[in-house]
Scaffold this motif. Structure first.
Motif, mmCIF file in Angstrom:
data_model
loop_
_atom_site.group_PDB
_atom_site.id
_atom_site.type_symbol
_atom_site.label_atom_id
_atom_site.label_comp_id
_atom_site.label_asym_id
_atom_site.label_seq_id
_atom_site.Cartn_x
_atom_site.Cartn_y
_atom_site.Cartn_z
ATOM 1 N N MET A 1 0.824 -1.197 0.000
ATOM 2 C CA MET A 1 0.000 0.000 0.000
ATOM 3 C C MET A 1 0.864 1.256 0.000
ATOM 4 O O MET A 1 0.529 2.259 -0.636
ATOM 5 C CB MET A 1 -0.928 -0.009 1.222
ATOM 6 N N LEU A 2 1.997 1.201 0.724
ATOM 7 C CA LEU A 2 2.895 2.356 0.743
ATOM 8 C C LEU A 2 3.473 2.622 -0.636
ATOM 9 O O LEU A 2 3.508 3.761 -1.110
ATOM 10 C CB LEU A 2 4.020 2.121 1.758
ATOM 11 N N LEU A 3 3.930 1.549 -1.305
ATOM 12 C CA LEU A 3 4.478 1.711 -2.646
ATOM 13 C C LEU A 3 3.402 2.130 -3.633
ATOM 14 O O LEU A 3 3.663 2.911 -4.558
ATOM 15 C CB LEU A 3 5.137 0.407 -3.106
ATOM 16 N N ALA A 4 2.184 1.607 -3.451
ATOM 17 C CA ALA A 4 1.100 1.984 -4.357
ATOM 18 C C ALA A 4 0.800 3.471 -4.257
ATOM 19 O O ALA A 4 0.499 4.129 -5.259
ATOM 20 C CB ALA A 4 -0.146 1.163 -4.042
ATOM 21 N N GLY A 5 0.890 3.997 -3.040
ATOM 22 C CA GLY A 5 0.649 5.424 -2.884
ATOM 23 C C GLY A 5 1.720 6.280 -3.519
ATOM 24 O O GLY A 5 1.463 7.433 -3.883
ATOM 25 N N GLN A 6 2.927 5.736 -3.608
ATOM 26 C CA GLN A 6 4.041 6.481 -4.199
ATOM 27 C C GLN A 6 4.364 5.998 -5.606
ATOM 28 O O GLN A 6 5.453 6.282 -6.113
ATOM 29 C CB GLN A 6 5.295 6.322 -3.307
ATOM 30 N N ARG A 7 3.456 5.260 -6.236
ATOM 31 C CA ARG A 7 3.765 4.649 -7.530
ATOM 32 C C ARG A 7 4.099 5.687 -8.580
ATOM 33 O O ARG A 7 5.041 5.521 -9.358
ATOM 34 C CB ARG A 7 2.585 3.803 -7.994
ATOM 35 N N GLN A 8 3.361 6.781 -8.607
ATOM 36 C CA GLN A 8 3.613 7.805 -9.618
ATOM 37 C C GLN A 8 4.982 8.436 -9.432
ATOM 38 O O GLN A 8 5.723 8.628 -10.398
ATOM 39 C CB GLN A 8 2.520 8.871 -9.558
ATOM 40 N N SER A 9 5.342 8.725 -8.186
ATOM 41 C CA SER A 9 6.652 9.323 -7.918
ATOM 42 C C SER A 9 7.773 8.346 -8.248
ATOM 43 O O SER A 9 8.794 8.726 -8.844
ATOM 44 C CB SER A 9 6.741 9.757 -6.456
ATOM 45 N N LEU A 10 7.602 7.074 -7.862
ATOM 46 C CA LEU A 10 8.618 6.068 -8.162
ATOM 47 C C LEU A 10 8.772 5.865 -9.665
ATOM 48 O O LEU A 10 9.895 5.727 -10.178
ATOM 49 C CB LEU A 10 8.258 4.748 -7.486
ATOM 50 N N ALA A 11 7.657 5.849 -10.373
ATOM 51 C CA ALA A 11 7.720 5.676 -11.823
ATOM 52 C C ALA A 11 8.446 6.841 -12.483
ATOM 53 O O ALA A 11 9.288 6.648 -13.369
ATOM 54 C CB ALA A 11 6.312 5.536 -12.392
ATOM 55 N N LEU A 12 8.135 8.057 -12.047
ATOM 56 C CA LEU A 12 8.789 9.222 -12.617
ATOM 57 C C LEU A 12 10.278 9.225 -12.294
ATOM 58 O O LEU A 12 11.111 9.569 -13.149
ATOM 59 C CB LEU A 12 8.121 10.495 -12.086
ATOM 60 N N ALA A 13 10.633 8.817 -11.072
ATOM 61 C CA ALA A 13 12.047 8.756 -10.695
ATOM 62 C C ALA A 13 12.798 7.722 -11.532
ATOM 63 O O ALA A 13 13.915 7.969 -12.000
ATOM 64 C CB ALA A 13 12.168 8.431 -9.207
ATOM 65 N N ALA A 14 12.185 6.531 -11.721
ATOM 66 C CA ALA A 14 12.826 5.501 -12.546
ATOM 67 C C ALA A 14 12.995 5.971 -13.981
ATOM 68 O O ALA A 14 14.039 5.734 -14.614
ATOM 69 C CB ALA A 14 12.000 4.217 -12.502
ATOM 70 N N LEU A 15 11.980 6.670 -14.499
ATOM 71 C CA LEU A 15 12.049 7.161 -15.871
ATOM 72 C C LEU A 15 13.177 8.178 -16.042
ATOM 73 O O LEU A 15 13.994 8.082 -16.975
ATOM 74 C CB LEU A 15 10.711 7.779 -16.255
ATOM 75 N N LEU A 16 13.257 9.141 -15.136
ATOM 76 C CA LEU A 16 14.288 10.177 -15.237
ATOM 77 C C LEU A 16 15.682 9.589 -15.015
ATOM 78 O O LEU A 16 16.641 9.964 -15.703
ATOM 79 C CB LEU A 16 14.010 11.286 -14.223
ATOM 80 N N LEU A 17 15.805 8.666 -14.046
ATOM 81 C CA LEU A 17 17.103 8.035 -13.802
ATOM 82 C C LEU A 17 17.556 7.238 -15.018
ATOM 83 O O LEU A 17 18.737 7.278 -15.407
ATOM 84 C CB LEU A 17 17.017 7.130 -12.571
ATOM 85 N N GLY A 18 16.642 6.507 -15.641
ATOM 86 C CA GLY A 18 16.997 5.743 -16.838
ATOM 87 C C GLY A 18 17.416 6.635 -17.992
ATOM 88 O O GLY A 18 18.386 6.336 -18.704
ATOM 89 N N LEU A 19 16.700 7.741 -18.194
ATOM 90 C CA LEU A 19 17.061 8.673 -19.270
ATOM 91 C C LEU A 19 18.452 9.259 -19.045
ATOM 92 O O LEU A 19 19.253 9.370 -19.982
ATOM 93 C CB LEU A 19 16.025 9.792 -19.356
#
Length: 767
Positions: free
Chosen positions: A312-330
Motif C-alpha cells: 500500500m505504501l508503494l502503491a501510494g508512491q507509484r507515480q513518484s517512483l515511476a517518474l524517478a525511474a524514468l528520469l534516472l533511466g534517461l
C-alpha cells in the motif's frame, strides 16, 4: 482428485483463458529457447575454439603467401614443432569444422604445454581428423577452407628456416568483446520478450483468480483450508507449465535450427566468428528455466504472500517512483560508457513508462469526464479510466511490444539504408577484374591508363588487399597495439571518382588531395573507436618489413566486419609487398567491357580473366543482410502478434465481465446499435491511446539502439531516423485490435449477463 476437479472446472467454463495461457507459454518458451539455443551455440563455438588456440602463435610466410602442406613438411623437417589447423565450412551449411593432426599435436604436450587443450574428441563437433576435414574441400584452391600452422610456445623466431616468421594466431580480428556484445543484445531481446510475456501471463492468470474468488470462498465454507487450495493451484500451474513448456522448447530448438545457417553466416560475415558445428544447449536447463519463470510470474503471491503495508505504501508512491525511474533511466542512458549500464537504463525507462502509462490514461479520462457536459460522454470517459486501470498489464505489454517493434524496424531500416549507401561506395564500379595469380598488375594498369575513354573519365582504379602491422607513434597518449597486431590493408590508386565519393565521418582539410599525394592514410571507424584515434594523429604502419609513419587524414565508416582497416595510396606500397588479393575496378562507360577483357588478357598473356559483376555482389550482400536480421524480425513480429492476441483475449474476457454494466445503457434509453457504437469507441480509444503512448518510447529506444548500443556493441554508428509510416502501421494495427474487441463485445451483449466481476476483484473492483 475431487477437489482438484472442482478447481479445474473453472477452465471448463472458460476454455478461452486456458487456451490463452497455453499459447502464451508455448510461444514465449519457443522464442526464448530459440534465442538461447543460438547464443549458447555461438558462445560454445567461441569458447571451444579459443580453448585450443588461446595465447598461441602461428608460422606465416615472409612473402605473404598462404601456407600449404609443403610448408608444414619443411618446418617439421627443420625440427620446428608446428601443427596444421584446417578450418572448413561444412557443405550442409550447418557450421564450420576444424581438421587437426593429433600426431603432430603430440609435440605440443611434450613441450610442457597443457595437453588437455588438445584433448578434444575428433567427432566433427567441431573437430575432425585433418584427413576427414580435407575430404570436405573441393581442392587446394577451395576458399571455404583455410590452413594455419600453429607453433609451440618454446619455438623462437631464430629457430625458423629462412622465409618464415612468427605471428599471433586468432580466428579473426580481436572481436571477442564485439561478438559477446552481439550475443548480449540477443539476450536482452530475449529478456524483453520474456518480460512482455510475463505481463500477459500474469494479467490472464490474475483475471482467472478474480473470477474464481467465489469458488474459493465456497470451498472454504465446505471446510477446505486456503493452504490446500493454494497447494492445488501450484500443482495445477505446474502441470499446465509442464505440458506447454516442453513442446515450446522443442519448437524453439526447431526455430533455432531453421535460423541457424543464417545466424551462423551473420556471425561469420559480421565478426569473423564462425558458428561451429555440434554446439547444443541442454534441454533440461531450458525446461527448468521456463518452468521457473511461469511459476514465479503466476504464483508469486501464493508462494510468498506479500505484506499489505509495504504494498500500500508503494502503491501510494507509484507515480513518484515511476517518474524517478524514468528520469534516472534517461540520464543513465546519456552518460553510460558500456553496455550493461545502458541495458539497466533501458530497463528503468521501461519500468517507469509502464507504470506511468495507465496512470496517464486514467488521469486524462477523469479530467475529461469532469469537463464533459453530456452524461453519456462522462460515462464513456469514466469507463475508459476503469479499463485503463484494470487492463493495465496487457495494455503495458502491448505498449512495450509496439515500442520494441517500432525501434527494431527503424534500426533495421536505418541500417539497410546506410548499408546500401556504403555498399554503393564500395561497389561504385560496374565491374571487378581479378588480377590472375602470378601475374603482375603493372601491365594491366598501364593498359587501362592508356585508354582515352578511361583516362578522360577516371572511373577506374587498382585495388590491393593485404595485411599490415600497426602501432601508434605516440605511445604515451594511447595504448600501443603492439607489433603483432595486424590490420587489414586496402591500397588504392589512382585516386579518382570511384574513391572520392566515399562519405567521411571526420577528415582534415582537403583529405582526398593529400591522400592522392601520398601524404597520409585513412582508417575505418572500428579501428578509430577501439584505439581512440583521431584525425591528425601519426601512426606507424609496417608493410612488408618497411615502416611508414603517416598521419591520419580521415575516418571513414565501415559497416562490414569490425576489423581494423587502413586505406593507403597504392603508390606507397613497398616493392617487396605481396598482396593477398588484387583487382581492378572499372566503369567502362562507352568502352565495351569485352574490349577491356581482351586487352587485359593480351597484356597479361592469359587465356581468361575473372570478371565480377558488382550487381550480383550487391544481391548477395543484400541476402546476407536479410539473413542477419531474420531472427530479430521474427522475434519482434511474433512478440507483437502475441501481445495483440493477448490484449484481444483479455479485452474480450474483461469486457464480458462488465456486460451487466453496459446493458444499463439500454435502460438509459440507448438502442442496441448505439450501445454497440459505445463499445467500439471504448475499445478503439483504449488501443489507440496505448499506441500513442508507445510512440515516444519507441522513438527513444531507436535513439538508444543507434547512438548508444550500436556503437558500444558493434563499433560503428548509425544516423538517427524516424519513419512515420511505421507509426501509421502500428496505430492501424491498434485500431484493428480495438475493432476486433468491439466486434466480439457486440456478440457478448447478446448473451445472458452474469453478475459483474473484474480482474480488480482481488483488491476491490470498480463500479
Amino acid at each position: 482428485m475431487t477437489l482438484f476437479a472442482a478447481l479445474f472446472s473453472h477452465y471448463r467454463r472458460h476454455p478461452l483463458q486456458l487456451l490463452a495461457l497455453a499459447i502464451m507459454i508455448v510461444v514465449a518458451t519457443m522464442l526464448w529457447t530459440g534465442v538461447s539455443h543460438l547464443t549458447h551455440q555461438a558462445r560454445a563455438s567461441f569458447g571451444q575454439s579459443e580453448q585450443a588456440v588461446a595465447e598461441r602463435r602461428q608460422v606465416v610466410r615472409s612473402d605473404g603467401q598462404s601456407v600449404a602442406v609443403a610448408d608444414f613438411v619443411t618446418l617439421r623437417r627443420a625440427g620446428v614443432c608446428v601443427m596444421p589447423w584446417l578450418e572448413v565450412q561444412r557443405p550442409d551449411a550447418q557450421g564450420r569444422v576444424v581438421g587437426v593432426d593429433g600426431l603432430a599435436a603430440s609435440c605440443f604436450a611434450g613441450a610442457g604445454e597443457a595437453a588437455q587443450a588438445w584433448n578434444q574428441p575428433l567427432n566433427g563437433k567441431p573437430f575432425l581428423d585433418i584427413r576427414d576435414a580435407a575430404a570436405l574441400t573441393t581442392g587446394p584452391d577451395d576458399r571455404s577452407a583455410e590452413l594455419t600452422l600453429l607453433v609451440a610456445e618454446q619455438v623462437t623466431e631464430a629457430a625458423l628456416p629462412e622465409g618464415y616468421r612468427l605471428s599471433r594466431f586468432s580466428l579473426g580480428p580481436d572481436t571477442g568483446e564485439l561478438g559477446e556484445s552481439f550475443l548480449l543484445n540477443l539476450d536482452a531481446l530475449g529478456v524483453l520478450v520474456l518480460l512482455i510475456t510475463a505481463l500477459l501471463l500474469r494479467s490472464v492468470y490474475q483475471l482467472g483468480l478474480a473470477q474464481r474468488r467465489d469458488s474459493f470462498a465456497l470451498l472454504h465454507r465446505f471446510g477446505v483450508p486456503p493452504v490446500s487450495v493454494n497447494r492445488l493451484l501450484v500443482l495445477e500451474m505446474a502441470l499446465l507449465a509442464g505440458l506447454c513448456v516442453i513442446p515450446g522448447v522443442a519448437l524453439g530448438r526447431l526455430l533455432a535450427g531453421l535460423l541457424g545457417s543464417g545466424f551462423g553466416q551473420a556471425l561469420d560475415n559480421l565478426f569473423d566468428a564462425p558458428l561451429y558445428a555440434g554446439q547444443e544447449a541442454s534441454w533440461l536447463s531450458s525446461v527448468l528455466t521456463m518452468m521457473a519463470v511461469v511459476m514465479v510470474v503466476c504464483l508469486i503471491d501464493l508462494i510468498r504472500p506479500v505484506s499489505r503495508a509495504p504494498v500500500m505504501l508503494l502503491a501510494g508512491q507509484r507515480q513518484s517512483l515511476a517518474l524517478a525511474a524514468l528520469l534516472l533511466g534517461l540520464a543513465l542512458a546519456m552518460v553510460a560508457s558500456s553496455l550493461v549500464p545502458v541495458f539497466i537504463a533501458v530497463a528503468l525507462v521501461f519500468v517507469g513508462a509502464g507504470l506511468l502509462a495507465p496512470i496517464l490514461m486514467s488521469g486524462l479520462a477523469q479530467r475529461l469526464a469532469r469537463a464533459a457536459p453530456d452524461p453519456l460522454k462522462r460515462w464513456h470517459f469514466a469507463e475508459f479510466g476503469v479499463l485503463a486501470r484494470r487492463l493495465a498489464l496487457p495494455l503495458v505489454a502491448l505498449q512495450f511490444a509496439l515500442a520494441m517493434v517500432l525501434a527494431v524496424q527503424a534500426l533495421v531500416t536505418v541500417f539497410e539504408a546506410t548499408f546500401d549507401e556504403w555498399l554503393s561506395q564500395r561497389l561504385a564500379a560496374d565491374f571487378f577484374v581479378e588480377v590472375p595469380a602470378g601475374a603482375d598488375s603493372g601491365p594491366g594498369v598501364d593498359w587501362l591508363a592508356a585508354q582515352p575513354v578511361l583516362a578522360a573519365s577516371g572511373d577506374w582504379q587498382r585495388v590491393v588487399r593485404g595485411e599490415a602491422e600497426l602501432m601508434m607513434a605516440d605511445a604515451e597518449s594511447h595504448s600501443e597495439t603492439g607489433p603483432g597486431q595486424r590490420v587489414d590493408l586496402l591500397a588504392v590508386a589512382p585516386v579518382g571518382r570511384l574513391l572520392t565519393q566515399w562519405r567521411l565521418q571526420a577528415a582534415a582539410e582537403q583529405p582526398w588531395q593529400a591522400f592522392a599525394r601520398g601524404e597520409g592514410i585513412m582508417i575505418n571507424e572500428q579501428l578509430a573507436r577501439r584505439q581512440e584515434l583521431a584525425v591528425g594523429e601519426t601512426l606507424n604502419l609496417t608493410v612488408a618489413d618497411e615502416t611508414l609513419s603517416l598521419p591520419v587524414l580521415a575516418i571513414y565508416p565501415d559497416y562490414g566486419r569490425p576489423a581494423g582497416e587502413v586505406l593507403l595510396n597504392a603508390g606507397l606500397l613497398p616493392a617487396a609487398f605481396q598482396p593477398g588479393f588484387e583487382s581492378l575496378s572499372i566503369n567502362p562507360g562507352d568502352l565495351d567491357m569485352a574490349t577491356v577483357v581482351s586487352g587485359l588478357q593480351r597484356v597479361w598473356q592469359v587465356e581468361t580473366v575473372t570478371v565480377r559483376n558488382n550487381e550480383r555482389i550487391r544481391v548477395l550482400a543484400d541476402t546476407v543482410f536479410d539473413q542477419t536480421f531474420l531472427l530479430t524480425r521474427a522475434m519482434t513480429v511474433l512478440t507483437l502478434i502475441l501481445a495483440a492476441a493477448a490484449l484481444l483475449i483479455m479485452g474480450w474476457v474483461f469486457f464480458s465481465t462488465r456486460v451487466w454494466y453496459y446493458r444499463l445503457l439500454a435502460v438509459w434509453g440507448l438502442r442496441d446499435r448505439e450501445v454497440a457504437g459505445q463499445m467500439v469507441r471504448l475499445a478503439v480509444s483504449l488501443t489507440i491511446g496505448i499506441a500513442v503512448l508507445a510512440l515516444p518510447l519507441g522513438i527513444w529506444l531507436t535513439w538508444v539502439l543507434v547512438h548508444r548500443i550500436n556503437p558500444l556493441a558493434f563499433g560503428w554508428s548509425l544516423p538517427m531516423a524516424v519513419y512515420p509510416e511505421f507509426w501509421v502501421e502500428l496505430i492501424g494495427l491498434s485500431l484493428l485490435i480495438g475493432l476486433s474487441i468491439a466486434a466480439l463485445m457486440r456478440r457478448q451483449l447478446q448473451q445472458p449477463a452474469t453478475i459483474p466481476a473484474s480482474a480488480g476483484s482481488l483488491s476491490g473492483g470498480d463500479r
